[in-house]
Every structure is written in structure tokens, then in C-alpha cells.
Design a protein around this motif. Sequence first.
Motif, PDB file in Angstrom:
ATOM      1  N   MET A  44       0.841  -1.197   0.000  1.00 33.55           N
ATOM      2  CA  MET A  44       0.000   0.000   0.000  1.00 33.55           C
ATOM      3  C   MET A  44       0.874   1.245   0.000  1.00 33.55           C
ATOM      4  SD  MET A  44      -2.905  -0.791   2.835  1.00 33.55           S
ATOM      5  CE  MET A  44      -4.368  -1.716   2.426  1.00 33.55           C
ATOM      6  N   GLY A  45       0.680   2.106  -0.999  1.00 33.18           N
ATOM      7  CA  GLY A  45       1.381   3.384  -1.005  1.00 33.18           C
ATOM      8  C   GLY A  45       0.579   4.416  -0.234  1.00 33.18           C
ATOM      9  N   ARG A  46       1.240   5.144   0.637  1.00 36.41           N
ATOM     10  CA  ARG A  46       0.579   6.195   1.426  1.00 36.41           C
ATOM     11  C   ARG A  46      -0.713   5.704   2.091  1.00 36.41           C
ATOM     12  NH1 ARG A  46      -2.034  11.078   0.305  1.00 36.41           N
ATOM     13  NH2 ARG A  46      -2.656  10.277  -1.710  1.00 36.41           N
ATOM     14  N   PRO A  47      -0.612   4.636   2.892  1.00 38.70           N
ATOM     15  CA  PRO A  47      -1.833   4.067   3.488  1.00 38.70           C
ATOM     16  C   PRO A  47      -2.421   4.943   4.595  1.00 38.70           C
ATOM     17  CG  PRO A  47       0.078   3.007   4.426  1.00 38.70           C
ATOM     18  CD  PRO A  47       0.584   3.933   3.350  1.00 38.70           C
ATOM     19  N   LYS A  48      -3.733   4.808   4.728  1.00 42.00           N
ATOM     20  CA  LYS A  48      -4.454   5.421   5.844  1.00 42.00           C
ATOM     21  C   LYS A  48      -5.538   4.437   6.255  1.00 42.00           C
ATOM     22  CE  LYS A  48      -6.983   9.531   7.142  1.00 42.00           C
ATOM     23  NZ  LYS A  48      -7.563  10.774   6.629  1.00 42.00           N
ATOM     24  N   PHE A  65      -5.301   3.915  -0.083  1.00 40.32           N
ATOM     25  CA  PHE A  65      -3.885   3.765  -0.413  1.00 40.32           C
ATOM     26  C   PHE A  65      -3.683   4.049  -1.896  1.00 40.32           C
ATOM     27  CE2 PHE A  65      -6.126  -0.238  -0.535  1.00 40.32           C
ATOM     28  CZ  PHE A  65      -5.764  -0.815  -1.750  1.00 40.32           C
ATOM     29  N   ASP A  66      -2.435   4.353  -2.245  1.00 41.69           N
ATOM     30  CA  ASP A  66      -2.077   4.625  -3.631  1.00 41.69           C
ATOM     31  C   ASP A  66      -1.626   3.336  -4.316  1.00 41.69           C
ATOM     32  OD1 ASP A  66      -2.560   7.314  -3.218  1.00 41.69           O
ATOM     33  OD2 ASP A  66      -0.446   7.813  -2.898  1.00 41.69           O
ATOM     34  N   ARG A  67      -2.068   3.205  -5.573  1.00 39.88           N
ATOM     35  CA  ARG A  67      -1.630   2.087  -6.411  1.00 39.88           C
ATOM     36  C   ARG A  67      -1.744   2.538  -7.859  1.00 39.88           C
ATOM     37  NH1 ARG A  67      -5.192  -2.879  -5.826  1.00 39.88           N
ATOM     38  NH2 ARG A  67      -3.943  -3.337  -3.997  1.00 39.88           N
ATOM     39  N   GLU A  70      -3.498   5.853  -8.789  1.00 45.34           N
ATOM     40  CA  GLU A  70      -4.884   6.066  -8.367  1.00 45.34           C
ATOM     41  C   GLU A  70      -4.990   5.847  -6.865  1.00 45.34           C
ATOM     42  OE1 GLU A  70      -7.857   4.875 -11.817  1.00 45.34           O
ATOM     43  OE2 GLU A  70      -6.653   3.142 -11.219  1.00 45.34           O
ATOM     44  N   ARG A  71      -6.053   6.376  -6.282  1.00 42.52           N
ATOM     45  CA  ARG A  71      -6.327   6.186  -4.855  1.00 42.52           C
ATOM     46  C   ARG A  71      -7.343   5.060  -4.731  1.00 42.52           C
ATOM     47  NH1 ARG A  71      -3.366   6.957  -0.471  1.00 42.52           N
ATOM     48  NH2 ARG A  71      -4.589   7.573   1.337  1.00 42.52           N
ATOM     49  N   TRP A  72      -6.961   4.001  -4.043  1.00 39.15           N
ATOM     50  CA  TRP A  72      -7.768   2.796  -3.882  1.00 39.15           C
ATOM     51  C   TRP A  72      -8.267   2.687  -2.452  1.00 39.15           C
ATOM     52  CZ3 TRP A  72      -8.798  -1.026  -7.612  1.00 39.15           C
ATOM     53  CH2 TRP A  72      -8.248  -0.763  -8.866  1.00 39.15           C
ATOM     54  N   PHE A  73      -9.229   1.795  -2.259  1.00 39.28           N
ATOM     55  CA  PHE A  73      -9.735   1.552  -0.909  1.00 39.28           C
ATOM     56  C   PHE A  73     -10.084   0.076  -0.733  1.00 39.28           C
ATOM     57  CE2 PHE A  73     -13.624   1.837  -3.254  1.00 39.28           C
ATOM     58  CZ  PHE A  73     -14.541   1.063  -2.565  1.00 39.28           C
TER      59      PHE A  73
END
Length: 153
Positions: A44-48, A65-67, A70-73
Motif C-alpha cells: 500500500m502506497g501512502r496508506p491510511k 492507499f495509492d496504487r 490512483e487512490r484505492w480503498f
Amino acid sequence: MNLQERIELSPFKKKAVLDLWNNEYPDRLAYKNLDAFDGFLLKMGRPKHNLLLDGNKLVGWIATFDREGERWFSVIVDSSQQGKGIGKKLIELIKAEEEHLCGWVVDHEDYKRTNGEPYNSPITFYEKMGFEVVQEERYKGDRLSAVKVYWEK
């Protein structure tokens, strides 16, 4: 209920998310152990992470998170808590913070959960939440077949 926001999960919280994941998602997506699940989390890139707790019990988790630009969830709500608006509140929370969101959603009733019960597709839930189903973008792997959902402000 108590909502906690985290960039990183403690070992205890990570285990709670893993247990929720393995109980609620299709059995094909179950992780055998914490190390395997950690491999997923590390991608996960930049996870929250947002964790919803009822006392000490994790009843909901949503992560953004970034992938691939794009911003994914990913989101999970304990089945004993479904139908109470928790998933809606978690989705609304991340929609308020993001410009767009992508996710993979099972759009059929062919899978079972680890307890043997059917995994019910949440596709209509996402449509009600304003997500567009992108039929031409499908994930077809060894373990799962899903369709992409997309939302933007």
C-alpha cells in the motif's frame, strides 16, 4: 463506537484486521498468517487506516492507499454489524477526504466465506454510494474475479 485513524497498524490491530478480513471476505482471499497479510499491507502506497471499534472488538475497517497512480480503498464490516449504516459511514468518511476512489468488488454470488456461508456481492451497495461500475475493467486472478468501481467528486 470509537473510530481510530492510523497510518500504521500495531501488531494487535493488524491481527484484528486480518481476522476480520478472513471472516468476512471470500475464502479465496484469506491469508494464512500475519506475515502473508503484512505482505499485502506493505504494498500500500501512502496508506491510511480507519478502524471502528465497539469496545475492544474491531467491527469495521477501511483503508485508502495509492496504487498505479490512483487512490484505492478496501473496506470490511463485521457481518453482525451489517445493515446498520456502518459501511455507509466509513465510505462517506473517505469520500470526504479524497478526490477519487477505486476498488475491486466481487459482482457475483459464486464465492463462500471461510465459515462456509455464501459471500454476498456488495455491488449494489457501491452503486447506491455513488460508485460507477467499470465493466470493462475486471480483475481475473487465480483467487478472485472482480469488477472495478470508481468514484470521483
